[in-house]
Design an enzyme around this catalytic site. Structure first.
Site, short mmCIF file in Angstrom:
data_model
loop_
_atom_site.label_atom_id
_atom_site.label_comp_id
_atom_site.label_asym_id
_atom_site.label_seq_id
_atom_site.Cartn_x
_atom_site.Cartn_y
_atom_site.Cartn_z
N HIS A 26 0.79 -1.12 0.09
CA HIS A 26 0.00 0.24 -0.10
C HIS A 26 0.93 1.19 0.09
CE1 HIS A 26 -3.49 -2.47 1.91
NE2 HIS A 26 -2.41 -2.98 2.30
N TYR A 27 0.10 2.39 -0.40
CA TYR A 27 0.86 3.59 0.00
C TYR A 27 0.09 4.28 0.94
CZ TYR A 27 -1.70 5.95 -3.86
OH TYR A 27 -2.69 6.30 -4.59
N THR A 28 0.40 5.10 2.05
CA THR A 28 -0.44 5.85 2.88
C THR A 28 -1.23 6.91 2.22
OG1 THR A 28 1.31 7.38 3.61
CG2 THR A 28 1.25 5.42 4.81
N GLU A 91 2.43 -0.87 4.55
CA GLU A 91 2.07 0.39 4.12
C GLU A 91 3.47 1.07 3.89
OE1 GLU A 91 -0.43 2.35 3.52
OE2 GLU A 91 -2.27 1.46 4.56
N HIS A 129 -2.49 -3.30 -3.35
CA HIS A 129 -3.82 -3.13 -3.12
C HIS A 129 -4.88 -2.98 -4.25
CE1 HIS A 129 -6.55 -0.93 0.17
NE2 HIS A 129 -6.98 -2.38 -0.01
N ASP A 139 -3.32 2.18 -4.79
CA ASP A 139 -2.03 1.99 -4.43
C ASP A 139 -1.52 0.55 -4.43
OD1 ASP A 139 -4.28 1.29 -2.64
OD2 ASP A 139 -2.74 1.23 -0.84
#
Length: 227
Positions: A26-28, A91, A129, A139
Site C-alpha cells: 500500500h501507500y499511505t 504500508e 492493493h 495503491d
C-alpha cells in the site's frame, strides 16, 4: 531485520485458521509520515497494517504477523476473499504522487524475503492493493517500482508473456483472471488495474502491448478456495 515496535490496537485473530499466503503493498496517501503512523494506530480510524516503511527507511511493526491487520478491505485475489485473514499488509510512506525513496525501497527489499520465507509465500503472492481491489484502490500506484522487486525475485516479472494471437478483450480477461484478478469487474476497470501493475504508462483502449506486459503463464495463480 529488526523493526521498531509501534503497536496498533486495530487487529484481531485470523479467521477460520487461515495463514498468510499474500503480501499486500500500500501507500499511505498522506504527506506527513507521523500523521500516517498515528492514524494506523488510532482506534478511531479502525485501520492498520503489519508494517509501515518510513520514507527515511525506518521500519515500524504495528501488528504481529500471526494476527489479522485491517488493511485490505473488500476485494478478492485468485478467487480468495477475506484478504485481511490471508495476507501481510505493508504500508509505504508515500503521498501517491511522489517517487518512492531509495532507503524505503531498500528496506522493503530486505523485509519481503523474510516474510516470504516465514510464511512460504511465492513471488506471485506479492500484490498491490489495486490488484485485489480494482476500481476502489490505486495503491501503491504508477510510481511504484515493481520491476525492481521482480529483479530481486520478490515479485513476478512483467512483460514475459509470449505473443498472443488476436486482440480480444475476452482473451485479455481470461489471462488477467488466471493471474488472480476478479471476474466481477468491467473491462475498463480491469484494464486500468492491470496497467497500474504491469504497464502504468499505457493509455487508451486495449492494445497488444497490454497482453505482452502480462507475466508468463507459469506465474499464473491457481484458484484457492480453502477457508
Amino acid at each position: 531485520m529488526q523493526p521498531i515496535s509501534h503497536p496498533s490496537p486495530n487487529f484481531g485473530p485470523r479467521r477460520d485458521g487461515l495463514v498468510p499466503s499474500l503480501i499486500v503493498l500500500h501507500y499511505t496517501a498522506m504527506p506527513d509520515p507521523e500523521e500516517a503512523l498515528e492514524r494506523l494506530c488510532s482506534p478511531e480510524y479502525e485501520v492498520s497494517a503489519h508494517y509501515l516503511i518510513h520514507r527515511d527507511g525506518r521500519l515500524f511493526q504495528l501488528v504481529n504477523e500471526d494476527m489479522r491487520a485491517w488493511h485490505a478491505g473488500a476485494g478478492t485475489w485468485g478467487g480468495m476473499d477475506d484478504i485481511n485473514s490471508r495476507s501481510i499488509g505493508v504500508e509505504m510512506d508515500n503521498d501517491g504522487a511522489s517517487p518512492f525513496s531509495e532507503p524505503q525501497m531498500a528496506t522493503l527489499e530486505a523485509l519481503l524475503p523474510e516474510i516470504m520465507q516465514r510464511w512460504n509465500i511465492k513471488p506471485e503472492g506479492v500484490i498491490g492493493h489495486s490488484d485485489m481491489a480494482p476500481g476502489r484502490k490505486t495503491d501503491p500506484g504508477p510510481r511504484f517500482d515493481w520491476a525492481r522487486l521482480a529483479r530481486q525475485g520478490v515479485a513476478v516479472r512483467s512483460g514475459t508473456s509470449d505473443p498472443i494471437e488476436g486482440l480480444e478483450i475476452e482473451t485479455f480477461r481470461a489471462c488477467a483472471v488466471k493471474l488472480g484478478y476478479s471476474t466481477d469487474i468491467d473491462d475498463t476497470t480491469l484494464l486500468s488495474a492491470v496497467r497500474l501493475r504491469h504497464r502504468p504508462w499505457g493509455e487508451g483502449p486495449l492494445a497488444k502491448e497490454d497482453l505482452a506486459a502480462l507475466p508468463a503463464p507459469n506465474h499464473f495463480l491457481v484458484e484457492n478456495t480453502s477457508g
